[in-house]
Design a protein around this motif. Structure first.
Motif, PDB file in Angstrom:
ATOM      1  N   TYR A 162       5.567 -37.943  14.058  1.00 39.49           N
ATOM      2  CA  TYR A 162       6.127 -36.939  12.826  1.00 39.49           C
ATOM      3  C   TYR A 162       4.862 -36.555  12.044  1.00 39.49           C
ATOM      4  CZ  TYR A 162       8.578 -35.163   8.760  1.00 39.49           C
ATOM      5  OH  TYR A 162       9.213 -34.569   7.850  1.00 39.49           O
ATOM      6  N   SER A 163       3.792 -37.493  11.645  1.00 39.18           N
ATOM      7  CA  SER A 163       2.817 -36.921  11.077  1.00 39.18           C
ATOM      8  C   SER A 163       1.818 -35.994  11.747  1.00 39.18           C
ATOM      9  CB  SER A 163       2.027 -38.151  10.536  1.00 39.18           C
ATOM     10  OG  SER A 163       0.576 -37.854  10.066  1.00 39.18           O
ATOM     11  N   ARG A 164       1.537 -36.524  13.247  1.00 42.76           N
ATOM     12  CA  ARG A 164       0.699 -35.575  13.804  1.00 42.76           C
ATOM     13  C   ARG A 164       1.607 -34.168  13.692  1.00 42.76           C
ATOM     14  NH1 ARG A 164       1.013 -39.744  17.127  1.00 42.76           N
ATOM     15  NH2 ARG A 164       2.010 -38.440  18.934  1.00 42.76           N
ATOM     16  N   LYS A 165       2.740 -33.990  14.396  1.00 37.89           N
ATOM     17  CA  LYS A 165       3.540 -32.740  14.427  1.00 37.89           C
ATOM     18  C   LYS A 165       3.459 -32.048  12.947  1.00 37.89           C
ATOM     19  CE  LYS A 165       6.049 -33.614  18.742  1.00 37.89           C
ATOM     20  NZ  LYS A 165       7.184 -33.689  19.636  1.00 37.89           N
ATOM     21  N   LEU A 166       3.648 -32.820  12.015  1.00 39.53           N
ATOM     22  CA  LEU A 166       3.657 -31.917  10.955  1.00 39.53           C
ATOM     23  C   LEU A 166       2.352 -31.267  10.550  1.00 39.53           C
ATOM     24  CD1 LEU A 166       5.048 -31.183   8.210  1.00 39.53           C
ATOM     25  CD2 LEU A 166       4.460 -33.509   7.134  1.00 39.53           C
ATOM     26  N   LEU A 167       1.082 -32.159  10.799  1.00 36.53           N
ATOM     27  CA  LEU A 167      -0.215 -31.278  10.635  1.00 36.53           C
ATOM     28  C   LEU A 167       0.006 -30.095  11.352  1.00 36.53           C
ATOM     29  CD1 LEU A 167      -2.743 -31.216   9.112  1.00 36.53           C
ATOM     30  CD2 LEU A 167      -3.630 -32.662  11.055  1.00 36.53           C
ATOM     31  N   GLY A 168       0.373 -30.154  12.593  1.00 38.80           N
ATOM     32  CA  GLY A 168       0.467 -29.002  13.705  1.00 38.80           C
ATOM     33  C   GLY A 168       1.381 -27.769  13.045  1.00 38.80           C
ATOM     34  N   THR A 169       2.583 -28.284  12.532  1.00 36.27           N
ATOM     35  CA  THR A 169       3.639 -27.173  12.149  1.00 36.27           C
ATOM     36  C   THR A 169       2.846 -26.446  10.949  1.00 36.27           C
ATOM     37  OG1 THR A 169       5.792 -26.631  11.995  1.00 36.27           O
ATOM     38  CG2 THR A 169       5.134 -28.645  10.685  1.00 36.27           C
ATOM     39  N   MET A 170       2.074 -27.466  10.079  1.00 35.85           N
ATOM     40  CA  MET A 170       1.630 -26.613   8.647  1.00 35.85           C
ATOM     41  C   MET A 170       0.667 -25.529   9.282  1.00 35.85           C
ATOM     42  SD  MET A 170       2.455 -28.299   5.649  1.00 35.85           S
ATOM     43  CE  MET A 170       0.868 -28.212   4.800  1.00 35.85           C
TER      44      MET A 170
END
Length: 667
Positions: A162-170
């Protein structure tokens, strides 16, 4: 990392550290820690406080210093190399926690100590250690321990993803505008910063508005064109819903697995598990507090919407709310919040505002240092001194946004104040202020001014800790208490003895116009309906996800959001949640699961404390010393509510909060 740093304060040599070093040191730290704990568990001497509980506190220093250094840099500057190793590190740390808390021999030795003669912090260490072990499953049989290990591993892996994908989607969701005309309303400095951001992201032309973590984006207040506001708003609220960086399903899976783990531990819901370690008496009490605040907050928000429609001439859209709310403030209170930025330059706010208030209250001194090896060129350090000139600790500031940094603002510790280890604190504040264009001043909004004061309140909580034992030090308090000291520190941002010291026009040097603070005070309740409703929506959403029972799986997270929020009497189509499931980092990768209610719970204490300071003369050294001695320095060395009542002289009352939020009857 394998040996304590020889730098002052044992500061990590970030310039020499590579991703592989963290992974190797954490792996060796896990092995070393287990060996040390095994020796304690197998000690044939009768258990004593010193050879058992104190010995456990002394263990694992390689792992501890490496993890603290790693978490600091990963959240603030997650390079590709760090992101690649993070799942393995998270798995190592999570598995290690299970290995400790589910160790039958170690728990048996801890439980065997007769602690009835212990008092004070020693007694607190015993009770808190045993509570932590039991909450982590120490009393389960071996079959259920194996199930728990598997669940914890799955949840950790999902949280890391979740953390990795959240940074990506930001980064994916940053909005590109091709023409400056689309950004009418932004200042020349803001346009230059957006142009630089576009080039840094690989665009050959145009302007890029990056996103901050909450739903509300600062530029929505300034952008003149509704279409430009709509694009920015929709990019914000739709994060995590589509594509390779979709996070919605990860959040739903975590919530389901947490409910399953709660059942295994003997609880109805994950929220019940979390609240056993809270100052709140239980889940029903928290739900009742939130439910009691919703009707008045929503009524205020609807009344505000009606006022906005008088100006807009049409039904208000959520992306237009902030813009027209600022227009009402300008018209009704002659208050232009956007123009206030010109009076708030970052260094001035920090040094002549935040630091100055701490000096007035606590006698602190600050000297910037340039001799520490840092993880990014934008990071700065200050040594903090007590009034007698003795060194208190180190403060690290990392203020500007960048693509490798998680959204939001937070405090962290690289070292903690714990006399058992002869350790002095090194605390960090990390924010996401847009970096100015080369040669331009770093201007901050009024909200960012408050955030600087807020996060430094957390820093003071860490710096002032007088704990003996590291596990009870500083901010290691219940989640629904930890925000309280930081919220109190916000009271000094506009204090008449602090504000004139830092608020000056960055071009002319003129002070903030006379009457501005009076205008801000008069306008304080305007917009409070929206702000309270936006916050309550997030708090309700969090509790809804974490009130699922075992076997309950949500297949459509967006429909779930809509249902639970409307059922609670909220209005998400008009006032969206401060965080939605797709980017609710606090609860899916931030330690706030079933705990986002903490901000309003802590604010009861905060508002009551602000009243105490006001009644006792405000910004005075004797007031600061009392707050430091009886509350900030105590950490979790005694029940935090006991500390509060000793400081305040009585339990907290809710009336100051209701008045502040415009929720009191007749308001």
């Amino acid at each position: 990392m394998l040996e304590p740093s020889t730098l002052p304060f044992e500061f990590p040599d970030y310039s020499a550290l590579e991703a592989a070093h963290y992974l190797d040191a954490i792996g060796q730290g896990v092995d070393q820690h287990l060996e040390e704990l095994g020796a304690i568990a197998q000690n044939t001497d009768a258990p004593t406080f010193e050879n058992t509980f104190v010995a456990v506190e002394r263990c694992g220093q390689l792992l501890r210093r490496t993890v603290m250094a790693y978490w600091t840099v990963f959240s603030a500057h997650a390079t590709d190399e760090l992101r690649e190793i993070d799942p393995e590190i998270q798995s190592l740390v999570s598995g290690h926690q299970d290995a400790i808390h589910l160790d039958e021999a170690l728990f048996a030795r801890l439980s065997a100590l007769d602690a009835r003669a212990l008092t004070g912090e020693d007694a607190r260490l015993v009770s808190e250690t045993l509570r932590t072990f039991r909450a982590a499953g120490a009393e389960l049989d071996e079959k259920r321990k194996q199930e728990l290990r598997a669940l914890n591993s799955q949840i950790t892996d999902l949280s890391s993803e979740y953390s990795r994908k959240l940074l990506g989607t930001m980064n994916d969701a940053a909005v590109h505008y091709s023409d400056a005309a689309e950004l009418d309303g932004l200042s020349d400095g803001q346009l230059a910063s957006a142009s630089d951001a576009a080039r840094a992201a690989g665009h050959t032309q145009g302007y890029l508005l990056s996103l901050v973590l909450p739903t509300g984006q600062p530029m929505l207040e300034c952008l003149e064109l509704s279409e430009s506001r709509r694009r920015l708003f929709e990019a914000s609220v739709n994060r995590g819903q589509e594509g390779a960086n979709r996070t919605l399903d990860l959040g739903a899976q975590m919530a389901s697995l947490r409910s399953k783990r709660a059942a295994l531990l003997g609880f109805d819901t994950h929220a019940d598990v979390v609240l056993q370690d809270a100052t709140a008496p239980g889940l029903e009490a928290v739900k009742a507090r939130l439910a009691g605040l919703v009707p008045a907050a929503v009524a205020n928000a609807r009344a505000e919407a009606a006022e906005l429609e008088k100006i807009s001439g049409a039904p208000i859209q959520p992306w237009d709310w902030t813009y027209y709310s600022a227009a009402v403030a300008r018209e009704r209170y002659t208050l232009d919040r956007a123009a206030l930025r010109e009076y708030f330059e970052l260094d001035a706010v920090l040094v002549r505002g935040v630091f100055s208030a701490a000096s007035r209250l606590y006698g602190l001194g600050f000297t910037e240092r340039f001799d520490f090896p840092l993880y990014h060129p934008d990071v700065r350090t200050w040594e903090v001194f007590n009034e007698d000139g003795s060194s208190l600790g180190l403060f690290v500031g990392d203020f500007f946004a960048r693509p490798t940094k998680a959204g939001g603002a937070w405090m962290n510790s690289i070292r903690e104040s714990a006399s058992l280890l002869e350790e002095r604190p090194v605390v960090t504040n990390t924010l996401n202020i847009p970096k100015p264009a080369q040669g331009e001043p770093a201007l901050v909004s009024l909200d960012e001014v408050n955030t600087l004061f807020h996060e430094f309140g957390h820093a003071l909580h860490g710096l002032f800790s007088a704990a003996i034992y590291p596990s009870l030090s500083g901010t290691a308090v219940p989640r629904d208490f930890v925000e309280y000291p930081s919220q109190v520190n916000e009271m000094w941002a506009l204090h008449p003895e602090v504000l004139p010291g830092y608020a000056a026009h960055t071009v002319t040097g003129e002070p903030l116009p006379a009457g501005t603070v009076d205008t801000l005070d008069a306008a304080a309740l305007w917009g409070e309906g929206f702000a309270t409703t936006e916050y309550l929506t997030a708090a309700v959403l969090d509790l809804s996800w974490h009130s699922l029972v075992d076997g309950e799986m949500v297949s459509d997270p967006l429909a779930f959001e809509q249902r639970v929020l409307t059922d609670a009497g909220l209005i998400p189509d008009l006032v969206p949640s401060r965080y939605r499931t797709g980017y609710f980092k606090h609860i899916f990768d931030g330690g706030y699961s079933a705990g986002y209610y903490s901000y309003i719970w802590s604010e009861v204490l905060d508002a009551d404390t602000v009243q105490w300071f006001t009644e006792n003369g405000g910004l005075k050294r004797e007031n600061g010393e009392r707050f430091r001695d009886e509350l900030l320095s105590r950490g979790n060395t005694r029940d935090p509510l006991e500390s509060y009542e000793i400081f305040r002289g009585r339990p907290a009352r809710i009336e100051p909060l209701l008045a502040r939020r415009g929720l009191a009857k007749g308001k």
